[in-house]
Design a protein around this motif. Sequence first.
Motif, short mmCIF file in Angstrom:
data_model
loop_
_atom_site.label_atom_id
_atom_site.label_comp_id
_atom_site.label_asym_id
_atom_site.label_seq_id
_atom_site.Cartn_x
_atom_site.Cartn_y
_atom_site.Cartn_z
N ALA A 82 0.81 -1.22 0.00
CA ALA A 82 0.00 0.00 0.00
C ALA A 82 0.85 1.27 0.00
O ALA A 82 0.36 2.35 -0.34
N HIS A 83 2.11 1.14 0.37
CA HIS A 83 3.00 2.32 0.40
C HIS A 83 3.70 2.53 -0.94
O HIS A 83 4.52 3.44 -1.06
N ARG A 125 18.09 9.29 -0.91
CA ARG A 125 16.68 9.70 -0.85
C ARG A 125 15.78 8.47 -0.68
O ARG A 125 14.86 8.46 0.13
N THR A 126 16.08 7.42 -1.46
CA THR A 126 15.29 6.20 -1.36
C THR A 126 15.44 5.57 0.02
O THR A 126 14.45 5.15 0.64
N GLY A 127 16.68 5.51 0.53
CA GLY A 127 16.89 4.96 1.86
C GLY A 127 16.16 5.74 2.94
O GLY A 127 15.58 5.15 3.86
N THR A 132 11.66 5.97 6.86
CA THR A 132 10.44 6.59 7.39
C THR A 132 9.28 5.59 7.42
O THR A 132 8.53 5.51 8.40
N LEU A 133 9.15 4.79 6.34
CA LEU A 133 8.07 3.81 6.29
C LEU A 133 8.19 2.77 7.38
O LEU A 133 7.19 2.29 7.93
N LEU A 134 9.42 2.38 7.71
CA LEU A 134 9.63 1.34 8.72
C LEU A 134 9.14 1.76 10.10
O LEU A 134 8.91 0.90 10.96
N ASP A 164 17.12 -1.68 12.13
CA ASP A 164 16.36 -1.00 11.09
C ASP A 164 17.23 -0.69 9.87
O ASP A 164 16.75 -0.76 8.74
N ASP A 165 18.52 -0.35 10.10
CA ASP A 165 19.33 -0.01 8.94
C ASP A 165 19.59 -1.23 8.06
O ASP A 165 19.77 -1.10 6.85
N GLU A 166 19.57 -2.42 8.66
CA GLU A 166 19.71 -3.64 7.85
C GLU A 166 18.45 -3.90 7.04
O GLU A 166 18.51 -4.36 5.89
#
Length: 363
Positions: A82-83, A125-127, A132-134, A164-166
């Motif tokens: 959905a994102h 930018r993608t990362g 943010t989504l996580l 989270d970074d993984e």
Amino acid sequence: MPEIFADTVQAPVVSTSQTSRGERNSALRATMSGPWLRERAADLAGRAEAYLDEHPLPERWEVLPTVLDMTTALATYLCLGAHSETLLDTSRRLRAATPDALAHGPRRFARRSNAAGRFENEARRTGDCIRTLLQDVPAATDGAPRDVLGHLVHGDGAPSGWRDDERVEALWLLLYTAQTAPALCTAWLLYLLAGHPEIQDEVRGEALRSSPGDSCTGSTSMLRHSTQESLRMFPPTWLLGRVARQPVEIAGHRLSPGEQVRVAVQLIHRDPREFPAPDTFNPARWSTQSSATRPPLDAFLPFGAGPMFCKGTTWVYALASISTTAILRRYRLTGLRAPRPRPRSAAHLEPTGLVLRCRPADH
């Protein structure tokens, strides 16, 4: 057994990791090949049909831009569910910013400062968007995650030891790698089917008779065999790179740690000792009915082999199958008398000048 070679491709998003890359790849491979992918096949097929509703193919069709955009949309949806609409434009910019210099090693890439800077900016930018989504990923109402993002956070196989970074790195790699290979596979496959109308008709007949799940995962269909043959003749990753991690001897050559090895996949795939009549498009060579003459799998390397075997293999077959069947349900493809497309050996094996003639399939 310790790994002798390491991959040469690294994500620019994450600099440290608590989990080995092999463990992350194994976890992602299990997630990406799970039964949920087949369950989403009808949904993906519907999205491919909707894409063609919005972007009908012209009679004189330049193939690659369309299939690149279609597979980018489908891959982003598989990753983020959905994102996906939030990151679709970001995914497209990341793909567009990927410079050809990546095919020539880090030194030449570094010299192209403008291209390198643009790519790194889009990667960050993608990362940032993924990070943010996580922070707020709701669980599926029925308890079953429906995309990779949900699986990494809430799935049964969610890696609880990952930071989270993984997870950001894993999703970034998927968004980066899951677009181009399925698109190139689809483009070359459509080119080969356009030159073999009898096989094209058989694939179209299968598509009309089968459910989306069958076309997505079927292993014995003419579509599957044609896809394998397309990957043999025009492997998207035509050159594999590995770095020796320990001293090793190969065919009488001694390699020291840190030395690179390049494997020319396309040359192996055109070796007549392994593939008789290697320049002939012959999907029947992959048929289980002729198992005695089937090519050895260790000579078929479109996705590499060993610990660094591509974790997105299932996705390439699924997205290429869904895109191809959606197009063939509507259109009959033929080649033009213009010069044949030429393989361009950049970061991937791209078809330059690939233009086909499209007519409604029911004519």
